[in-house]
Design a protein around this motif. Structure first.
Motif, mmCIF file in Angstrom:
data_model
loop_
_atom_site.group_PDB
_atom_site.id
_atom_site.type_symbol
_atom_site.label_atom_id
_atom_site.label_comp_id
_atom_site.label_asym_id
_atom_site.label_seq_id
_atom_site.Cartn_x
_atom_site.Cartn_y
_atom_site.Cartn_z
ATOM 1 N N ASN A 174 -36.790 22.023 -67.243
ATOM 2 C CA ASN A 174 -38.121 22.174 -66.649
ATOM 3 C C ASN A 174 -38.735 20.810 -66.366
ATOM 4 O O ASN A 174 -39.277 20.570 -65.281
ATOM 5 C CB ASN A 174 -39.028 22.984 -67.581
ATOM 6 C CG ASN A 174 -38.796 24.481 -67.489
ATOM 7 O OD1 ASN A 174 -38.223 24.978 -66.523
ATOM 8 N ND2 ASN A 174 -39.248 25.207 -68.496
ATOM 9 N N TRP A 175 -38.688 19.914 -67.347
ATOM 10 C CA TRP A 175 -39.264 18.586 -67.161
ATOM 11 C C TRP A 175 -38.586 17.846 -66.011
ATOM 12 O O TRP A 175 -39.259 17.201 -65.194
ATOM 13 C CB TRP A 175 -39.168 17.778 -68.444
ATOM 14 C CG TRP A 175 -39.698 16.381 -68.291
ATOM 15 C CD1 TRP A 175 -38.993 15.233 -68.131
ATOM 16 C CD2 TRP A 175 -41.087 16.003 -68.228
ATOM 17 N NE1 TRP A 175 -39.839 14.152 -67.980
ATOM 18 C CE2 TRP A 175 -41.124 14.604 -68.042
ATOM 19 C CE3 TRP A 175 -42.279 16.713 -68.328
ATOM 20 C CZ2 TRP A 175 -42.327 13.903 -67.952
ATOM 21 C CZ3 TRP A 175 -43.474 16.013 -68.233
ATOM 22 C CH2 TRP A 175 -43.492 14.630 -68.043
ATOM 23 N N GLY A 220 -42.696 27.199 -68.396
ATOM 24 C CA GLY A 220 -43.545 26.524 -69.365
ATOM 25 C C GLY A 220 -44.957 26.345 -68.845
ATOM 26 O O GLY A 220 -45.255 26.596 -67.677
ATOM 27 N N GLY A 238 -41.406 16.863 -63.764
ATOM 28 C CA GLY A 238 -42.012 15.791 -64.554
ATOM 29 C C GLY A 238 -42.678 14.705 -63.719
ATOM 30 O O GLY A 238 -43.629 14.064 -64.177
ATOM 31 N N ARG A 282 -43.959 16.928 -75.235
ATOM 32 C CA ARG A 282 -43.446 17.237 -73.899
ATOM 33 C C ARG A 282 -42.607 18.506 -73.930
ATOM 34 O O ARG A 282 -42.721 19.358 -73.040
ATOM 35 C CB ARG A 282 -42.615 16.062 -73.376
ATOM 36 C CG ARG A 282 -42.182 16.220 -71.927
ATOM 37 C CD ARG A 282 -41.377 15.029 -71.465
ATOM 38 N NE ARG A 282 -40.022 15.047 -72.002
ATOM 39 C CZ ARG A 282 -39.121 14.086 -71.827
ATOM 40 N NH1 ARG A 282 -39.448 12.990 -71.137
ATOM 41 N NH2 ARG A 282 -37.917 14.179 -72.333
ATOM 42 N N GLY A 299 -45.303 23.906 -65.837
ATOM 43 C CA GLY A 299 -44.752 24.428 -64.585
ATOM 44 C C GLY A 299 -45.657 25.435 -63.926
ATOM 45 O O GLY A 299 -45.889 25.386 -62.710
ATOM 46 N N SER A 354 -36.289 23.522 -71.658
ATOM 47 C CA SER A 354 -37.475 22.669 -71.610
ATOM 48 C C SER A 354 -37.151 21.336 -70.940
ATOM 49 O O SER A 354 -37.957 20.807 -70.160
ATOM 50 C CB SER A 354 -38.058 22.450 -73.012
ATOM 51 O OG SER A 354 -37.157 21.739 -73.835
ATOM 52 N N CYS A 378 -43.342 22.080 -71.862
ATOM 53 C CA CYS A 378 -42.342 22.597 -70.921
ATOM 54 C C CYS A 378 -41.582 23.779 -71.505
ATOM 55 O O CYS A 378 -40.682 24.325 -70.839
ATOM 56 C CB CYS A 378 -41.339 21.501 -70.571
ATOM 57 S SG CYS A 378 -42.039 20.035 -69.802
#
Length: 308
Positions: A236-237, A191, A241, A255, A194, A233, A259
């Protein structure tokens, strides 16, 4: 070697002479769409993107093919291969060979080789304080893919998905030749946040991004608000995060988009403010009408601040 595993760059680069380096990368995945020809096109464009992200021009590709040969009819497999060939032809390169195996799930991709002048090589770690951040493609591919899997994607949404994922990042070599362009990567599975954090860590800088200025594919914000997001997603967070500061007014849907894993996503460019006009002109000439300045690099710890 001009790159190593510690840099997190998009491809391996080996210098051959004072004025030439070879760039090598590979990428492959399972289908994200049902149409075999479109799947082949998307997979090939995604693999070539890493070559362009280094500022290189692709030279040739090798096909990587894993297919359940007792399940998929040969005409379907041929359509996947034809899709990859079509994108490579658009890029002006041959598929010079490859390898195939029998597998449980269909997988397709490329090993790609390119060349670049060492002076024009763009790593993702050389952004500078005050650099503008420019994103070449709108976000939302993962959102559209999630809607497609649930049977909730409109015909226009499917066309948008195919258009963005098969659009080659051919602006890369021209952008790399601009002295004011300092760093470049492409936004893919991790994302936007990232891949931007990768830039920040490499340069030991922070970044500030405007959500309002970040281009999005049509309707994806509403889809995200309706819960049509990918599990990736959220993963990823969870992985980065802690290094992101979101403005309080930005909600879960924003958000998820920041992501959202992108397949064959856009180039992310860090350039001097004085080079912004030239960068946007090049993006425009290559058909990236939605390319936009989304933020800037700043002094500080490798943290991304996202404003509304």
């Amino acid at each position: 070697m001009l790159t190593s595993s510690t840099t997190g760059d998009d491809a391996a680069v080996y210098q051959l002479s004072d004025d030439q380096a070879v760039v090598a990368t590979t990428d492959f995945f399972m289908p994200i769409v049902d149409d075999p020809f479109d799947f082949g096109r998307i997979a090939a464009a995604n693999a070539l993107s890493d070559i362009y992200a280094m500022g290189a021009k692709p030279l040739l590709a090798l096909a990587l093919l894993a297919m359940p040969v007792k399940v998929l009819p040969p005409p379907v497999i041929r359509r996947i291969i034809r899709g990859g060939e079509a994108i490579c032809a658009e890029a002006g390169i041959p598929i010079a060979g490859g390898h195939s195996i029998d597998s449980v799930e269909p997988i397709y991709g490329l090993a790609a080789i390119g060349v670049v002048h060492p002076r024009h090589l763009k790593r993702n770690s050389e952004a500078r304080e005050g650099d503008a951040l420019i994103l070449g493609k709108p976000l939302g591919v993962g959102i559209l893919s999630a809607a497609l899997r649930k049977g909730q994607l409109t015909a226009s949404g499917y066309r948008a998905l195919i258009d963005t994922t098969t659009r080659l990042n051919r602006a890369g070599p021209e952008l790399a030749a601009i002295p004011g362009v300092h760093a470049m990567t492409d936004v893919t599975g991790f994302g936007l946040l990232g891949h931007l954090l990768g830039m920040c860590r490499g340069a030991r800088l922070g970044a500030r991004v405007s959500m309002a200025r970040t281009p999005l594919l049509d309707d994806v914000l509403a889809m995200a608000e309706a819960g049509r997001v990918t599990g990736a997603s959220a993963r990823n967070w969870d992985s980065y995060g802690a290094e992101v500061r979101l403005a309080p007014e930005l909600g879960p849907a924003h958000r998820a988009l920041l992501c959202d894993p992108q397949t064959s996503g856009g180039l992310l460019v860090a350039c001097a403010p004085g080079a912004v006009g030239e960068v946007l002109d090049i993006f425009g000439r290559h058909g990236f009408a939605r390319a936009a300045v989304i933020g800037s690099m700043s002094v500080g710890t490798p943290v991304v601040q996202v404003d509304s």
